[in-house]
Design a protein around this motif. Structure first.
Motif, short mmCIF file in Angstrom:
data_model
loop_
_atom_site.label_atom_id
_atom_site.label_comp_id
_atom_site.label_asym_id
_atom_site.label_seq_id
_atom_site.Cartn_x
_atom_site.Cartn_y
_atom_site.Cartn_z
N MET A 262 0.85 -1.18 0.00
CA MET A 262 0.00 0.00 0.00
C MET A 262 0.90 1.25 0.00
O MET A 262 1.93 1.26 0.69
CB MET A 262 -0.88 0.03 1.25
CG MET A 262 -1.67 -1.25 1.50
SD MET A 262 -3.16 -1.31 0.50
CE MET A 262 -3.73 -3.00 0.81
N VAL A 263 0.49 2.27 -0.74
CA VAL A 263 1.26 3.52 -0.79
C VAL A 263 0.29 4.67 -0.52
O VAL A 263 -0.70 4.83 -1.24
CB VAL A 263 1.94 3.72 -2.16
CG1 VAL A 263 2.70 5.04 -2.19
CG2 VAL A 263 2.87 2.55 -2.47
N ASP A 264 0.59 5.49 0.49
CA ASP A 264 -0.29 6.59 0.87
C ASP A 264 0.53 7.89 0.98
O ASP A 264 1.19 8.10 1.99
CB ASP A 264 -0.96 6.26 2.21
CG ASP A 264 -2.05 7.24 2.57
OD1 ASP A 264 -2.54 7.95 1.67
OD2 ASP A 264 -2.41 7.30 3.76
N ALA A 293 4.67 -3.53 -9.18
CA ALA A 293 3.65 -4.57 -9.10
C ALA A 293 3.99 -5.76 -9.99
O ALA A 293 3.86 -6.92 -9.59
CB ALA A 293 2.28 -4.00 -9.48
N ARG A 294 4.46 -5.46 -11.20
CA ARG A 294 4.77 -6.54 -12.14
C ARG A 294 6.02 -7.31 -11.73
O ARG A 294 6.06 -8.54 -11.82
CB ARG A 294 4.92 -5.96 -13.55
CG ARG A 294 3.63 -5.40 -14.12
CD ARG A 294 3.81 -4.94 -15.56
NE ARG A 294 4.19 -6.04 -16.41
CZ ARG A 294 4.47 -5.91 -17.71
NH1 ARG A 294 4.41 -4.71 -18.27
NH2 ARG A 294 4.82 -6.94 -18.43
N ARG A 295 7.04 -6.58 -11.29
CA ARG A 295 8.30 -7.26 -10.94
C ARG A 295 8.14 -8.15 -9.71
O ARG A 295 8.68 -9.25 -9.66
CB ARG A 295 9.39 -6.22 -10.68
CG ARG A 295 9.94 -5.57 -11.94
CD ARG A 295 10.95 -4.50 -11.60
NE ARG A 295 11.51 -3.89 -12.81
CZ ARG A 295 12.30 -2.83 -12.80
NH1 ARG A 295 12.62 -2.25 -11.64
NH2 ARG A 295 12.77 -2.34 -13.93
N LEU A 296 7.41 -7.65 -8.73
CA LEU A 296 7.25 -8.41 -7.49
C LEU A 296 6.07 -9.37 -7.55
O LEU A 296 5.86 -10.15 -6.62
CB LEU A 296 7.09 -7.46 -6.30
CG LEU A 296 8.26 -6.53 -6.00
CD1 LEU A 296 8.02 -5.77 -4.71
CD2 LEU A 296 9.57 -7.31 -5.92
N LYS A 297 5.29 -9.28 -8.64
CA LYS A 297 4.08 -10.10 -8.77
C LYS A 297 3.22 -9.97 -7.51
O LYS A 297 2.78 -10.95 -6.90
CB LYS A 297 4.45 -11.56 -9.02
CG LYS A 297 5.17 -11.79 -10.35
CD LYS A 297 5.51 -13.25 -10.56
CE LYS A 297 6.10 -13.47 -11.96
NZ LYS A 297 7.32 -12.69 -12.21
N ALA A 298 2.98 -8.71 -7.15
CA ALA A 298 2.23 -8.39 -5.93
C ALA A 298 1.17 -7.34 -6.25
O ALA A 298 1.37 -6.50 -7.12
CB ALA A 298 3.16 -7.86 -4.85
N PRO A 299 0.04 -7.37 -5.53
CA PRO A 299 -0.89 -6.25 -5.66
C PRO A 299 -0.27 -4.98 -5.06
O PRO A 299 0.32 -5.04 -3.98
CB PRO A 299 -2.11 -6.70 -4.82
CG PRO A 299 -1.90 -8.15 -4.52
CD PRO A 299 -0.43 -8.38 -4.56
N VAL A 300 -0.38 -3.88 -5.77
CA VAL A 300 0.06 -2.59 -5.26
C VAL A 300 -1.13 -1.64 -5.30
O VAL A 300 -1.73 -1.43 -6.36
CB VAL A 300 1.23 -2.01 -6.10
CG1 VAL A 300 1.57 -0.60 -5.63
CG2 VAL A 300 2.45 -2.91 -5.99
N LEU A 301 -1.50 -1.11 -4.14
CA LEU A 301 -2.60 -0.14 -4.03
C LEU A 301 -2.02 1.20 -3.62
O LEU A 301 -1.25 1.28 -2.66
CB LEU A 301 -3.64 -0.59 -3.01
CG LEU A 301 -4.59 -1.71 -3.43
CD1 LEU A 301 -3.90 -3.06 -3.31
CD2 LEU A 301 -5.84 -1.69 -2.57
N ALA A 302 -2.40 2.24 -4.33
CA ALA A 302 -1.86 3.56 -4.03
C ALA A 302 -2.99 4.58 -4.00
O ALA A 302 -3.80 4.66 -4.93
CB ALA A 302 -0.82 3.97 -5.08
N ALA A 303 -3.05 5.36 -2.92
CA ALA A 303 -4.01 6.44 -2.83
C ALA A 303 -3.52 7.62 -3.68
O ALA A 303 -2.32 7.82 -3.86
CB ALA A 303 -4.18 6.87 -1.38
N ALA A 304 -4.47 8.39 -4.20
CA ALA A 304 -4.12 9.55 -5.02
C ALA A 304 -5.15 10.65 -4.78
O ALA A 304 -6.34 10.37 -4.65
CB ALA A 304 -4.08 9.18 -6.50
N GLN A 305 -4.66 11.87 -4.76
CA GLN A 305 -5.54 13.03 -4.60
C GLN A 305 -6.26 13.33 -5.90
O GLN A 305 -5.70 13.21 -6.98
CB GLN A 305 -4.73 14.26 -4.18
CG GLN A 305 -4.26 14.24 -2.74
CD GLN A 305 -5.35 14.73 -1.79
OE1 GLN A 305 -6.51 14.83 -2.16
NE2 GLN A 305 -4.97 15.02 -0.57
#
Length: 427
Positions: A262-264, A293-305
């Motif tokens: 997660m990125v906030d 996300a692609r390299r780590l084969k992981a879900p990446v969620l990021a909040a954005a204004q």
């Protein structure tokens, strides 16, 4: 330093290519892979000639090299290479040897650099260069044919705890970037933490980069949400660049097995190139998150204004173009969720989670309730009518007894405002 290069393999391969130019189509070797510089120069000249569909022999190569021809050894040296080339069937193995020894030299160079930078210097930049070089040497296999073995299984990720959202998106899927957009105080950070808790309950190891809230503030919110039993790894370093964030995420993936990130929030992550414009900077961050996300084969969620522009006139539903400062967020994301409060009434807890982009499925909207006393969202099973998860028939737009805030009134609104004091909004 003989253990770091193979003189014989390089001469044999270049000589074979002079006799059998089709090898240049089969072996994707860059000029820098050759330890002997003049061999790399000859190889690159032949690659360009092959690309331009020019015939390749001793005369044409000499003409292409021009003034450099004599300096690389001239016709006599090229003739020697042809005589030393050996069977053309060995060329693939010679190419593998050259590539391997190039990787060893790069590892030696980067290792020495890391040692120096560890004592004094920009060690994070050195780590990033080392990581990018590793990916290039280990992960770059070029184009390979698709086969039935490449057919993916059912697209499925961590459930979000919001059933309709899961039906639309498939949940939090490995290798995909999801952007959660919203304006200030509309619940972006709260939704990220809620989804982190839901994934952790299913066995995910979740890591969060919080560039706005401190660890103690995150802990307080998780306590209110009831997620203290689920582990969460947190990095609350402010002002990270996308390169630093990527390095830390990859280390966390390898060292701790973190498989969901997660990125906030996006606009607080800096680009590595400090000379970029703001639009280019956010674009670089967006692309970096997609690659992560692609390299780590992981879900990446990021909040954005979201931009405040829609608030400067007629109130309307948010759309993709409202993502602040860069269209790259819309372009790079697999899924974009936009938070929307249809009514301006502060006492109305009705919300919508808009699936504004879905690269792999349907778009749509999820009717939800904001629960300020729990700093979380609940999904409505029906558009209207009573029920444990529906709208109460008595007060449209308010939660019924199950979804009711801890205290439906001023005390909870004061508590919500306290949580959002200063810059600690629900971004």
């Amino acid at each position: 330093m003989n253990e770091l290069y193979s003189h014989d393999a390089e001469e044999a391969l270049v000589g074979a290519a002079l006799s059998y130019p089709a090898l240049l189509d089969e072996l994707d070797l860059a000029q820098g892979a050759f330890f002997i510089r003049r061999l790399g120069e000859i190889w690159q000249a032949m690659r360009m000639m092959r690309w331009n569909q020019q015939p390749i022999d001793l005369i044409t190569v000499g003409a292409t090299l021009g003034n450099r021809f004599a300096e690389v050894g001239g016709a006599s040296y090229l003739t020697q290479l042809v005589t030393r080339s050996g069977p053309v069937s060995h060329a693939t193995e010679h190419g593998r040897i050259i590539r391997e020894f190039h990787g060893r030299r790069e590892a030696h160079r980067l290792g020495s650099q890391l040692v120096q930078q560890a004592y004094a210097g920009d060690y994070l930049a050195a780590l990033q260069e080392a990581n990018e070089t590793l990916i290039k040497h280990v992960g770059a296999e070029g184009l390979t044919p698709l086969t039935p073995a490449d057919m993916p299984g059912p697209r499925q990720g961590w459930a979000t705890g919001l059933p309709k959202l899961d039906r639309l998106t498939g949940g939090l899927v490995a290798g995909e970037l999801t952007i959660v957009g919203g304006r200030t105080r509309e619940g972006k950070s709260a939704l990220l933490l809620q989804l982190a808790g839901a994934a952790a309950r299913q066995g995910a190891k979740v890591g969060m980069f919080s560039l706005e809230m401190s660890r103690s503030q995150i802990m307080r919110r998780r306590q209110i949400q009831g997620h203290l039993e689920q582990p969460l790894w947190v990095d609350d370093t402010p002002g990270l660049t996308i390169g630093q964030l990527a390095i830390r995420a990859q280390h966390a993936s390898m060292a701790d097995g973190i498989d969901t990130f997660m990125v906030d929030y996006v606009q607080l992550v800096r680009a590595d190139d400090k000379t970029s414009s703001r639009v280019e900077e956010v674009g670089a961050v967006s692309r970096g998150l997609q690659m992560l996300a692609r390299r780590l084969k992981a879900p990446v969620l990021a909040a954005a204004q979201l931009s405040r522009a829609p608030e400067q006139g007629i109130r309307r539903m948010p759309r993709l173009s409202d993502l602040r400062e860069s269209g790259a967020l819309e372009q790079d994301a697999d899924i974009v969720l936009l938070l929307w409060r249809p009514k301006e009434d502060q006492d109305d807890y009705g919300r919508q989670i808009l699936v504004a982009k879905n690269r792999h499925g349907e778009e749509g909207r999820v009717n939800a309730i904001w629960r300020p006393g729990q700093l979380s969202f609940g999904e409505l099973a029906q558009e209207s009518g009573p029920g444990p998860r529906g709208l109460s028939s008595g007060r449209s737009g308010h939660a019924d007894s199950v979804l009711q805030p801890l205290e439906d009134g001023a005390p909870d609104r004061d508590r919500e405002e306290e949580m959002d004091s200063g810059r600690q909004d629900l971004a």
